[in-house]
Write a protein that holds these residues in place. Sequence first.
Motif, PDB file in Angstrom:
ATOM      1  N   UNK A 206      52.482  33.713  40.507  1.00 21.30           N
ATOM      2  CA  UNK A 206      51.966  32.397  40.909  1.00 21.30           C
ATOM      3  C   UNK A 206      53.125  31.488  41.310  1.00 21.30           C
ATOM      4  N   UNK A 207      54.217  31.547  40.555  1.00 24.31           N
ATOM      5  CA  UNK A 207      55.407  30.751  40.859  1.00 24.31           C
ATOM      6  C   UNK A 207      55.936  31.069  42.251  1.00 24.31           C
ATOM      7  N   UNK A 208      55.841  32.337  42.653  1.00 21.88           N
ATOM      8  CA  UNK A 208      56.311  32.749  43.973  1.00 21.88           C
ATOM      9  C   UNK A 208      55.271  32.482  45.064  1.00 21.88           C
ATOM     10  N   UNK A 209      54.173  31.871  44.707  1.00 26.25           N
ATOM     11  CA  UNK A 209      53.170  31.503  45.697  1.00 26.25           C
ATOM     12  C   UNK A 209      52.223  32.614  46.092  1.00 26.25           C
ATOM     13  N   UNK A 210      52.141  33.670  45.290  1.00 25.83           N
ATOM     14  CA  UNK A 210      51.239  34.787  45.584  1.00 25.83           C
ATOM     15  C   UNK A 210      49.845  34.464  45.049  1.00 25.83           C
ATOM     16  N   UNK A 211      48.889  34.409  45.925  1.00 27.32           N
ATOM     17  CA  UNK A 211      47.528  34.050  45.523  1.00 27.32           C
ATOM     18  C   UNK A 211      46.808  35.258  44.932  1.00 27.32           C
ATOM     19  N   UNK A 212      46.090  35.062  43.823  1.00 28.52           N
ATOM     20  CA  UNK A 212      45.320  36.165  43.226  1.00 28.52           C
ATOM     21  C   UNK A 212      44.225  36.641  44.178  1.00 28.52           C
ATOM     22  N   UNK A 213      43.862  37.910  44.064  1.00 37.78           N
ATOM     23  CA  UNK A 213      42.764  38.446  44.873  1.00 37.78           C
ATOM     24  C   UNK A 213      41.447  37.947  44.287  1.00 37.78           C
ATOM     25  N   UNK A 214      40.706  37.152  45.049  1.00 36.74           N
ATOM     26  CA  UNK A 214      39.422  36.607  44.616  1.00 36.74           C
ATOM     27  C   UNK A 214      38.461  36.617  45.798  1.00 36.74           C
ATOM     28  N   UNK A 215      37.175  36.822  45.507  1.00 45.10           N
ATOM     29  CA  UNK A 215      36.149  36.813  46.547  1.00 45.10           C
ATOM     30  C   UNK A 215      34.982  35.927  46.101  1.00 45.10           C
ATOM     31  N   UNK A 216      34.372  35.259  47.072  1.00 49.34           N
ATOM     32  CA  UNK A 216      33.185  34.452  46.802  1.00 49.34           C
ATOM     33  C   UNK A 216      31.958  35.164  47.356  1.00 49.34           C
ATOM     34  N   UNK A 217      30.969  35.360  46.508  1.00 52.66           N
ATOM     35  CA  UNK A 217      29.744  36.032  46.925  1.00 52.66           C
ATOM     36  C   UNK A 217      28.708  34.995  47.340  1.00 52.66           C
ATOM     37  N   UNK A 218      28.170  35.157  48.549  1.00 51.94           N
ATOM     38  CA  UNK A 218      27.175  34.199  49.053  1.00 51.94           C
ATOM     39  C   UNK A 218      25.860  34.321  48.295  1.00 51.94           C
ATOM     40  N   UNK A 219      25.480  35.549  47.950  1.00 51.28           N
ATOM     41  CA  UNK A 219      24.198  35.797  47.269  1.00 51.28           C
ATOM     42  C   UNK A 219      24.426  36.731  46.087  1.00 51.28           C
ATOM     43  N   UNK A 220      23.900  36.336  44.931  1.00 54.84           N
ATOM     44  CA  UNK A 220      23.907  37.206  43.754  1.00 54.84           C
ATOM     45  C   UNK A 220      22.459  37.381  43.300  1.00 54.84           C
ATOM     46  N   UNK A 221      21.895  38.573  43.408  1.00 54.16           N
ATOM     47  CA  UNK A 221      20.485  38.787  43.080  1.00 54.16           C
ATOM     48  C   UNK A 221      20.161  38.491  41.612  1.00 54.16           C
ATOM     49  N   UNK A 222      18.894  38.197  41.383  1.00 49.80           N
ATOM     50  CA  UNK A 222      18.427  37.993  40.007  1.00 49.80           C
ATOM     51  C   UNK A 222      18.434  39.315  39.242  1.00 49.80           C
ATOM     52  N   UNK A 223      18.481  39.202  37.917  1.00 43.91           N
ATOM     53  CA  UNK A 223      18.451  40.409  37.080  1.00 43.91           C
ATOM     54  C   UNK A 223      16.985  40.794  36.849  1.00 43.91           C
ATOM     55  N   UNK A 224      16.425  41.488  37.814  1.00 46.43           N
ATOM     56  CA  UNK A 224      15.042  41.949  37.744  1.00 46.43           C
ATOM     57  C   UNK A 224      15.026  43.462  37.656  1.00 46.43           C
ATOM     58  N   UNK A 225      13.929  44.056  37.162  1.00 46.02           N
ATOM     59  CA  UNK A 225      13.849  45.527  37.112  1.00 46.02           C
ATOM     60  C   UNK A 225      14.106  46.180  38.470  1.00 46.02           C
ATOM     61  N   UNK A 226      13.576  45.554  39.522  1.00 48.57           N
ATOM     62  CA  UNK A 226      13.761  46.103  40.871  1.00 48.57           C
ATOM     63  C   UNK A 226      15.229  46.112  41.274  1.00 48.57           C
ATOM     64  N   UNK A 227      15.911  45.003  41.040  1.00 53.29           N
ATOM     65  CA  UNK A 227      17.322  44.912  41.419  1.00 53.29           C
ATOM     66  C   UNK A 227      18.199  45.821  40.555  1.00 53.29           C
ATOM     67  N   UNK A 228      17.844  45.951  39.288  1.00 48.33           N
ATOM     68  CA  UNK A 228      18.611  46.844  38.419  1.00 48.33           C
ATOM     69  C   UNK A 228      18.488  48.289  38.871  1.00 48.33           C
ATOM     70  N   UNK A 229      17.307  48.684  39.311  1.00 48.73           N
ATOM     71  CA  UNK A 229      17.099  50.046  39.806  1.00 48.73           C
ATOM     72  C   UNK A 229      17.896  50.268  41.092  1.00 48.73           C
ATOM     73  N   UNK A 230      17.851  49.282  41.986  1.00 53.93           N
ATOM     74  CA  UNK A 230      18.593  49.403  43.252  1.00 53.93           C
ATOM     75  C   UNK A 230      20.093  49.523  43.002  1.00 53.93           C
ATOM     76  N   UNK A 231      20.594  48.697  42.085  1.00 59.37           N
ATOM     77  CA  UNK A 231      22.022  48.722  41.768  1.00 59.37           C
ATOM     78  C   UNK A 231      22.408  50.049  41.103  1.00 59.37           C
ATOM     79  N   UNK A 232      21.518  50.557  40.256  1.00 56.10           N
ATOM     80  CA  UNK A 232      21.779  51.848  39.607  1.00 56.10           C
ATOM     81  C   UNK A 232      21.851  52.973  40.638  1.00 56.10           C
TER      82      UNK A 232
END
Length: 424
Positions: A206-232
């Motif tokens: 950080x002192x050397x000005x190196x930015x951490x790797x970070x990403x912003x997600x536009x959409x995060x699905x709800x924790x539903x049975x359907x989404x859990x199955x799709x993710x699995x």
Amino acid sequence: MEVLIEKLRIIEKMKIIRKYIITFLKWVIIAGITGLLAGLVGSVFHISVEYATTFRVKNDWVIFILPLGGIIIIWLYNLLKMSENIGTNLVIKSVRTDDKVPFVMAPLIFISTVITHLFGGSAGREGAALQLGGSIGTQVGKIFKLDEKDMHLITLCGMSGVFAALFGTPLTATFFSMEVISVGIIHYSAFIPCIVSSICAYKVSIFFGIEPVRFNLAIIPNISPENMIKVAILGGLCALVSIIFCRSLHKTNTFLSNLIKNSYIRVFLGGLVIVILTFVIHTRDYNGAGMDVITNAINGNSKPEAFILKIIFTAITISVGYKGGEIVPTFFIGATFGCFAGKLLGIDPGFGAAIGLIALFCGVVNTLITSVILSIELFGAQGLILFAIACGVSYMLSGYYSLYSSQKIVYSKLKAEFIDRNAL
């Protein structure tokens, strides 16, 4: 007499407490020093790779020098009497055995990785991070004259430190070093040394000005049975891709080594193939690490064939002798595959890319806890449950395949059974 016995008990307890305090302070100091050194070296390495990448992007013609760059890498390894096949596997093995990580490994992997990125080889940088860190840790251990067991811990400290400096993920770096050595067990005695080293190295970056790797997600699905199955399902598909990637790397390496015995000719022809492929597909997306492609995939934009082409480019690059690592290519492959498969499964492509990145990483390195933590450090904690499901499925279904052949599978992934076998 009873008073004397009680005093002896108190003295014995004080000795035990003193031992704990001294050990704690010892590791805070030694790990802190290791972290500062790892952070400094890691930051310089990061800046060097970034400069090499920027130069390559602005000067397309340098890709024609890739075959010559490969010859320089092989020549350097031969000059210093180091086998070009010695690398991350030696660092991992050294934590379990009496094998030592030679100091010369650090400058070799530093220079070789920069050359690979400068001229357009398809590789990452974590291989260099683990080798640089392992070498730094070993040298610090020698200076402090640590015993055999402590030498193993200081090697982990170095690995954690450089990893944290490069990616800006100190907690992931800590658990990765602890978890990648032996699958199925974690030695928690390494936690304080590794976290101290990681935080110190991270602060230096950080002192050397190196930015951490970070990403912003536009959409995060709800924790539903359907989404859990799709993710699995996506996690299971990532497990399959992880096996394909690992086998592609190992089989390509074996095939080319047997086909072309001379390492100079092998790396020259391999570099030439990368140059030809680059012009055949009319894009530079697959040269270097490809962080911009990863970012685009997480934003929902990716070519369906991207993950296949990255596997091909990376397998050739690493197998013929170029240096770097396979983790950032894994991120690339996982993100682009997840973006593609997410669309087919009805998952937001950006979120699918994020799941793919984490789940494929889990599959190729067999580090379940590390992968879940990585999802938090890269994407935040909001989708944690879904990331954890994908990681769990990928970890279980990826079998005993790994990027690192020296990784030890101590306990079965299917049941509480001691198997103690090498990764495939």
